[in-house]
Design an enzyme around this catalytic site. Structure first.
Site, PDB file in Angstrom:
ATOM      1  CG  LEU A 135      41.195  30.629  39.585  1.00 52.74           C
ATOM      2  CD1 LEU A 135      40.640  29.300  39.501  1.00 52.74           C
ATOM      3  CD2 LEU A 135      41.079  30.961  38.267  1.00 52.74           C
ATOM      4  CG  ASP A 136      37.316  36.373  41.108  1.00 55.31           C
ATOM      5  OD1 ASP A 136      38.439  36.992  41.705  1.00 55.31           O
ATOM      6  OD2 ASP A 136      36.459  37.128  40.357  1.00 55.31           O
ATOM      7  CE  LYS A 137      33.475  34.137  48.909  1.00 51.82           C
ATOM      8  NZ  LYS A 137      32.458  33.336  48.750  1.00 51.82           N
TER       9      LYS A 137
END
Length: 306
Positions: A135-137
């Site tokens: 998952l992206d930040k």
């Protein structure tokens, strides 16, 4: 750390060699088999070391010992983690927003990997950090982490084969009137190491979306990925003119309104790599998204459609 797998030989593999069992039943890669062969107890039959050309007999007990070190370049850092599932092979965590998955320049000690290294070490289980779905930040929600190389390989295969399924909730800009499917290839933007775009020369990407609720100038969606390209949901929704709320890269940044892209991994289902048990987990969207939605409907309760 080690993981021991056992199997009692049945009719299907009588008179087959061990290599056939490893490839066919355990679905092991050549590299993992090579790693097993490094150790005296890596491959045993009835307690004795055997080579992969050994011919199996009815009732033989095959024992496989997978040995691994730990991620030495990831600093263990104590932090609160919302672990929603864990067993010998798999951990699923509900990642908060604003937390990177892996260490990188400028993010050496505040990542999910740092927290899980501390968690594993505190249990006396030093491990390699192996994220299955990344998952992206600023994307929150369910993330699967494999606890050994065998589980990681099989779960990554499940993603490729469409067995491991993921759903997301998102708040997008504009009024979407109906459900839909976006089938548009995605490629890296020239001269950028981060940004992606819809491009005929890219890899096929398919996103299904369902309208959950209209929120004035915004729409709450549930999205399901058929493929898993980098930034797929963010790129696709921007491509059809409905970028995610708060998405500075593919829409318009408005930190006063919402401080990140409003995207949450709400559902994951998979077949356990060892037990073959079906696992399905659902979580409500993150608190910041819930707070935004409640500005329009204080009594809202969204249940994902499985």
């Amino acid at each position: 750390m080690e993981r021991i797998l056992k199997y009692i030989v049945k009719d299907d593999y009588v008179n087959s060699n061990i290599k056939t069992l490893l490839k066919s039943h355990f679905k092991m890669s050549s590299s993992l088999i090579a790693n097993l062969k490094k150790y005296n107890d890596g491959i045993c039959v009835n307690g004795e070391k055997r080579y992969v050309n050994y011919i199996l007999k009815q009732g033989d007990e095959v024992t496989l010992t997978i040995r691994e070190g730990a991620s030495e370049n990831i600093e263990p850092v104590r932090m609160e983690l919302d672990i929603v599932y864990e067993d010998e092979d798999l951990l699923i965590v509900n990642k908060p927003p604003h937390m990177p998955t892996h260490p990188s320049m400028g993010h050496r000690e505040n990542t999910l990997a740092n927290g899980l290294m501390y968690y594993f070490n505190s249990k006396g289980e030093p491990r390699v950090f192996r994220a299955v779905n990344r998952l992206d930040k600023d994307t929150s929600g369910l993330m699967a982490v494999a606890k050994n190389s065998y589980a990681h390989a099989l779960l990554c295969d499940e993603i490729k084969e469409g067995i491991l399924k993921r759903k997301y909730t998102a708040i997008v800009c504009g009024d979407l009137s109906s459900d839909g499917v976006i089938d548009a290839p995605i490629a890296r933007v020239s001269q950028s190491v981060i940004k992606r775009e819809v491009n005929p020369g890219g890899q096929r990407a398919v996103t299904h979306y369902r309208v959950l609720k209209r929120l004035g100038d915004y729409t709450l969606l549930e999205l399901e990925l058929e493929t898993g390209r980098t930034h797929q949901i963010r790129v696709h929704m921007s491509h059809i003119g409905h970028p995610l709320l708060g998405d500075w890269l593919y829409g318009e940044e408005n930190t006063a309104l919402f401080p990140r892209q409003a995207l949450h991994s709400c559902f994951i289902s998979l077949i356990h790599p060892v037990s073959k048990k079906y696992i399905e987990l659902t979580v409500q969207f993150a608190q910041d998204m819930k707070n935004f939605v409640e500005k329009f409907d204080k009594n809202i309760e969204i249940r994902q459609k499985v």
